[in-house]
Design an enzyme around this catalytic site. Sequence first.
Site, short mmCIF file in Angstrom:
data_model
loop_
_atom_site.label_atom_id
_atom_site.label_comp_id
_atom_site.label_asym_id
_atom_site.label_seq_id
_atom_site.Cartn_x
_atom_site.Cartn_y
_atom_site.Cartn_z
CG ASN A 1 -0.32 -0.11 2.54
OD1 ASN A 1 0.59 -0.92 2.74
ND2 ASN A 1 -0.79 0.68 3.49
CB ILE A 2 1.75 3.67 -2.28
CG1 ILE A 2 2.68 2.48 -2.60
CG2 ILE A 2 2.48 5.00 -2.39
CD1 ILE A 2 3.11 2.42 -4.05
CD GLU A 3 -1.37 5.07 4.63
OE1 GLU A 3 -2.05 4.17 5.14
OE2 GLU A 3 -0.79 5.95 5.29
CB CYS B 1 -5.09 -1.28 -2.37
SG CYS B 1 -6.48 -0.37 -1.66
CD GLU C 1 -5.38 -5.72 -1.96
OE1 GLU C 1 -4.65 -4.73 -1.65
OE2 GLU C 1 -6.45 -5.96 -1.38
CB CYS D 1 -10.81 -2.23 -0.85
SG CYS D 1 -10.00 -1.61 -2.34
CB CYS E 1 -8.35 -4.42 -4.65
SG CYS E 1 -7.21 -3.09 -4.24
#
Length: 124
Positions: free
Chosen positions: A40-42, A51, A53, A84, A87
């Site tokens: 995950n990359i915020e 996300c 995935e 989610c 994804c």
Amino acid sequence: MNLLIEAASRSLEKAYNPYSGLSVGCALKTSSGKIYDGVNIENSVFGLTMCAERVAVFKAVSEGNVDIEQIALVASTGKPVYPCGACRQVLFEFNPNTKIHLSNGKTLVLMEILPFAFSRDALS
């Protein structure tokens, strides 16, 4: 399955999560046997967060591997996490029968958790 869970676990340290503190790692396997990982990359604009995935899927697709057979998900909490909705839809595009391996040993099939997905059939 264990190989994918291990690959997803190794990727956790690469997650960029300064806002939630939750690391999620994903590993996917294509029909060719190649494994791609993702984290995950915020972003401070939360809607731009990506996300794990989708990162893994986009890496695979950008290299021409579109036949995704299975994925594994691992989170820094140690609790199982599920893809989610976004994804799930992205995975459906490439294989509605993708197997999803969770960190607790449970395996699901994508169609079980996304029974009414939007498909290319709806576009014609």
